[in-house]
Scaffold this motif. Structure first.
Motif, short mmCIF file in Angstrom:
data_model
loop_
_atom_site.label_atom_id
_atom_site.label_comp_id
_atom_site.label_asym_id
_atom_site.label_seq_id
_atom_site.Cartn_x
_atom_site.Cartn_y
_atom_site.Cartn_z
N VAL A 96 35.43 40.81 22.32
CA VAL A 96 34.55 40.58 23.47
C VAL A 96 34.77 39.16 23.99
CG1 VAL A 96 32.15 40.41 24.25
CG2 VAL A 96 32.83 42.28 22.77
N TYR A 115 37.66 38.54 26.27
CA TYR A 115 37.52 38.98 27.66
C TYR A 115 36.34 38.35 28.37
CZ TYR A 115 41.12 42.25 26.56
OH TYR A 115 42.31 42.79 26.19
N LYS A 148 36.19 36.48 31.66
CA LYS A 148 36.30 37.22 32.91
C LYS A 148 35.04 37.08 33.74
CE LYS A 148 39.20 38.73 34.08
NZ LYS A 148 40.09 37.84 34.80
N ILE A 149 33.90 36.83 33.09
CA ILE A 149 32.71 36.53 33.88
C ILE A 149 32.58 35.01 33.90
CG2 ILE A 149 30.29 37.02 34.29
CD1 ILE A 149 30.49 39.40 32.43
N TRP A 160 23.90 35.97 32.71
CA TRP A 160 25.36 36.13 32.64
C TRP A 160 26.06 36.04 33.98
CZ3 TRP A 160 25.54 40.63 35.15
CH2 TRP A 160 24.54 41.56 34.90
N LEU A 171 29.31 36.19 29.30
CA LEU A 171 28.67 36.94 28.22
C LEU A 171 28.10 35.98 27.18
CD1 LEU A 171 31.31 39.75 27.75
CD2 LEU A 171 29.20 39.82 29.06
N ASP A 214 40.77 42.29 38.04
CA ASP A 214 41.34 41.35 38.99
C ASP A 214 42.75 41.04 38.51
OD1 ASP A 214 41.15 39.53 36.96
OD2 ASP A 214 39.55 38.34 37.87
N GLY A 226 43.19 40.82 34.62
CA GLY A 226 42.80 41.87 33.69
C GLY A 226 41.44 42.45 34.04
N PRO A 227 40.84 43.18 33.09
CA PRO A 227 39.59 43.87 33.39
C PRO A 227 38.43 42.92 33.67
CG PRO A 227 40.13 44.04 31.05
CD PRO A 227 41.30 43.39 31.72
N VAL A 228 37.55 43.33 34.56
CA VAL A 228 36.35 42.54 34.84
C VAL A 228 35.11 43.37 34.48
CG1 VAL A 228 37.35 41.08 36.63
CG2 VAL A 228 36.35 43.27 37.28
N PHE A 229 34.06 42.67 34.10
CA PHE A 229 32.84 43.33 33.66
C PHE A 229 31.66 42.78 34.44
CE2 PHE A 229 35.75 42.60 30.10
CZ PHE A 229 36.10 43.92 29.82
N ASP A 230 30.67 43.63 34.61
CA ASP A 230 29.51 43.22 35.37
C ASP A 230 28.32 42.97 34.45
OD1 ASP A 230 28.68 42.51 37.81
OD2 ASP A 230 28.04 44.50 38.44
N ALA A 246 31.59 45.05 28.55
CA ALA A 246 32.62 44.40 27.72
C ALA A 246 32.54 44.90 26.28
CB ALA A 246 32.45 42.89 27.77
#
Lengths: 210, 113
Positions: free
Chosen positions: A47, A50, A53-54, A121, A126, B13, B16-20, B25
């Motif tokens: 987790v 990644y 990504k946020i 977030w 996260l 994007d 790679g993968p994006v999460f809300d 995730a």
């Protein structure tokens, strides 16, 4: 003494129940862990891979703007989610509000969600594993000074520590104190001093390099 | 992990993968973990998630994070049941335990099972 800014009442407490899908993910994780098919630490590491990504960089931009723009700072202390949506295009889930709480020479703010792991977030990405852990959630309320010291953050005795307890409706972003010696810095450069932990309140903003 | 190739419809994007939301995730990481430890192959997973999306039919919404990861969770539950790793009954009982844990935990205490 630490003071718990308790925004919960019975009505809010109920809304803490995560969505059905969120609970289903927790259910899968628990069952698969019990059966030895997943390792929670490996899962957290995945987790984490990644999570940028946020990313907490959104929050750092907001803090840097607050440091250089007094009006902006006042506005985000009233209603951060509305202002950052208008100014930066950062959107939260519907109905979720963020307000900014400002560290001053007399007050240090730190954020927790004692009930689950509500977290702003949209600005911070996260939540880190420790934020979700039972010891952090319980101890930051009971002994904030010791917990902060474990993060390497020593708060002088004369400074008040305020612990803000998040809810699913209301979340907090800490504006750390602006480091000295950054008067002529641009917003972009200032943002580089603002870590995720500083915006949760377990660290201070980084000092500029000498 | 940087080699990750997005699946059809997956919100992404250029990096790679994006999460809300955090659970997106987490659900994503669960499938990656299970495929890396050999519970199923990534190819099997790709087929399972694609089938789930196709069967749901609403392709215009399929690449919206919330909808996409809803399919993801459903597909994950199905593949685990098909492989007889977890039964439907176990899923239902544990889900209810989590729900009750949230509802019954007094404020200020961590939620645990």
């Amino acid at each position: 003494m630490a003071e718990l800014e308790n925004m919960h009442d019975n009505e809010i407490k109920k809304s803490h129940l995560p969505s059905d899908l969120d609970l289903r993910v927790k259910t899968l994780e628990t069952l698969l862990t019990e059966k030895g098919l997943i390792d929670p630490e490996t899962l957290d590491a995945l987790v984490d891979t990644y999570e940028n990504k946020i990313g907490p960089r959104n929050g750092a931009k907001v803090v840097a703007r607050a440091w250089v723009d007094e009006t902006f700072k006042l506005l985000i202390k009233e209603n951060c989610s509305k202002v950052i949506k208008e100014e930066f295009g950062f959107k939260g889930r519907q109905g979720e509000h963020i307000i900014a709480v400002e560290n001053t020479p007399k007050i240090h703010n730190v954020v927790v969600c004692t009930l689950c792991s509500c977290y702003p977030w949209t600005v911070l990405g996260l939540p880190p594993t420790w934020y979700k852990s039972a010891p952090y959630r319980a101890r930051i309320v009971q002994e904030p000074r010791s917990v902060l010291a474990e993060f390497g953050t020593i708060i002088p005795k004369e400074k008040e520590i305020r612990v803000w307890d998040s809810t699913s409706e209301l979340r907090y972003l800490v504006i750390p104190q602006r480091p000295l010696g950054t008067d002529d810095w641009t917003e972009d450069k200032l943002a580089s001093l603002v870590s995720r932990n500083a915006m949760i309140g377990v660290s201070l903003a980084e000092e500029p390099p000498l | 992990m940087t080699r990750y190739n997005p699946l059809p419809f997956q919100p992404c994007d250029e990096n790679g993968p994006v999460f809300d939301e955090p659970w997106h995730a987490q659900a994503f990481a669960l499938a990656v973990h299970l495929s890396e430890s050999g519970v199923f192959s990534w190819r099997e997973w790709t087929e399972a998630i694609t089938k789930e999306i196709m069967n749901a039919g609403d392709l215009e919404q399929a690449n919206v994070e919330n909808t996409y990861y809803k399919h993801w969770v459903y597909a994950l539950e199905k593949i685990i049941k098909q492989k007889n790793i977890i039964s439907n009954k176990e899923l239902k009982i544990k889900l209810e335990e989590w729900r009750m844990a949230y509802l019954n935990t007094p404020h200020g205490n961590p939620v645990t099972l």
